[in-house]
Design an enzyme around this catalytic site. Structure first.
Site, PDB file in Angstrom:
ATOM      1  N   ILE A 209     -34.712  42.227 -79.228  1.00  0.00           N
ATOM      2  CA  ILE A 209     -34.363  43.567 -78.723  1.00  0.00           C
ATOM      3  C   ILE A 209     -34.105  43.573 -77.213  1.00  0.00           C
ATOM      4  O   ILE A 209     -33.546  44.525 -76.691  1.00  0.00           O
ATOM      5  CB  ILE A 209     -35.432  44.622 -79.083  1.00  0.00           C
ATOM      6  CG1 ILE A 209     -36.782  44.289 -78.449  1.00  0.00           C
ATOM      7  CG2 ILE A 209     -35.538  44.793 -80.580  1.00  0.00           C
ATOM      8  CD1 ILE A 209     -37.780  45.431 -78.518  1.00  0.00           C
TER       9      ILE A 209
ATOM     10  N   HIS B 258     -43.230  31.897 -83.011  1.00  0.00           N
ATOM     11  CA  HIS B 258     -41.812  32.228 -83.058  1.00  0.00           C
ATOM     12  C   HIS B 258     -41.013  31.267 -82.196  1.00  0.00           C
ATOM     13  O   HIS B 258     -41.512  30.718 -81.227  1.00  0.00           O
ATOM     14  CB  HIS B 258     -41.555  33.675 -82.621  1.00  0.00           C
ATOM     15  CG  HIS B 258     -42.053  34.021 -81.255  1.00  0.00           C
ATOM     16  ND1 HIS B 258     -43.399  34.195 -80.977  1.00  0.00           N
ATOM     17  CD2 HIS B 258     -41.400  34.247 -80.092  1.00  0.00           C
ATOM     18  CE1 HIS B 258     -43.547  34.508 -79.697  1.00  0.00           C
ATOM     19  NE2 HIS B 258     -42.338  34.543 -79.130  1.00  0.00           N
ATOM     20  N   MET B 259     -39.780  31.066 -82.616  1.00  0.00           N
ATOM     21  CA  MET B 259     -38.839  30.229 -81.880  1.00  0.00           C
ATOM     22  C   MET B 259     -37.697  31.125 -81.403  1.00  0.00           C
ATOM     23  O   MET B 259     -37.129  31.881 -82.188  1.00  0.00           O
ATOM     24  CB  MET B 259     -38.280  29.128 -82.786  1.00  0.00           C
ATOM     25  CG  MET B 259     -37.178  28.299 -82.140  1.00  0.00           C
ATOM     26  SD  MET B 259     -36.312  27.240 -83.331  1.00  0.00           S
ATOM     27  CE  MET B 259     -37.607  26.106 -83.769  1.00  0.00           C
TER      28      MET B 259
END
Length: 127
Positions: free
Chosen positions: A36, A110-111
């Site tokens: 985002i 997370h990547m």
């Protein structure tokens, strides 16, 4: 000490459908979606659906199926977005932050996949 997963983190909430996302790819074990607050023209987050805090936690405790699905999903994202250098794309960078020194903001593994422009030096040398 074992990692303790926080079920209130933003990615857990996305996985539960409480927060919408702009999905790029979803599989049995993985979700990939646009960031985002993108830091590059292409900025996608790839997250496992399992409760893993960071890379070493995921690598040590995820099942073979989860790990394979995550890695193949990341490759599929690069292909889908046209950034794979082997297919004529200009390349990308993957980043995974862990802990305080890694400046991890969300305690769910997370990547980041970033591309679409020259990204500059990864780190500046400190003597």
């Amino acid at each position: 000490m074992a990692y303790v997963y926080d079920d209130t983190n933003v990615f857990a909430r996305i996985l539960r459908g409480e927060i919408p996302n702009k999905t790029v790819l979803e599989t049995e074990h993985t979700l990939a979606f646009h960031d985002i607050g993108p830091q590059a023209p292409v900025h996608v987050l790839v997250i496992p659906k399992g409760k893993y805090v960071n890379f070493d936690h995921f690598s040590a405790e995820a099942s073979t199926e989860e790990i394979a699905d995550f890695m193949r999903s990341a490759a599929a994202v690069c292909e889908t977005l046209g950034i794979r250098p082997g297919d004529g794309g200009q390349g990308y960078r993957t980043i995974s932050n862990a802990g305080t020194h890694g400046v991890q903001e969300v305690p769910h593994y997370h990547m980041h996949i970033l591309g679409g422009r020259v990204l500059g030096s990864m780190l500046k040398r400190v003597d």
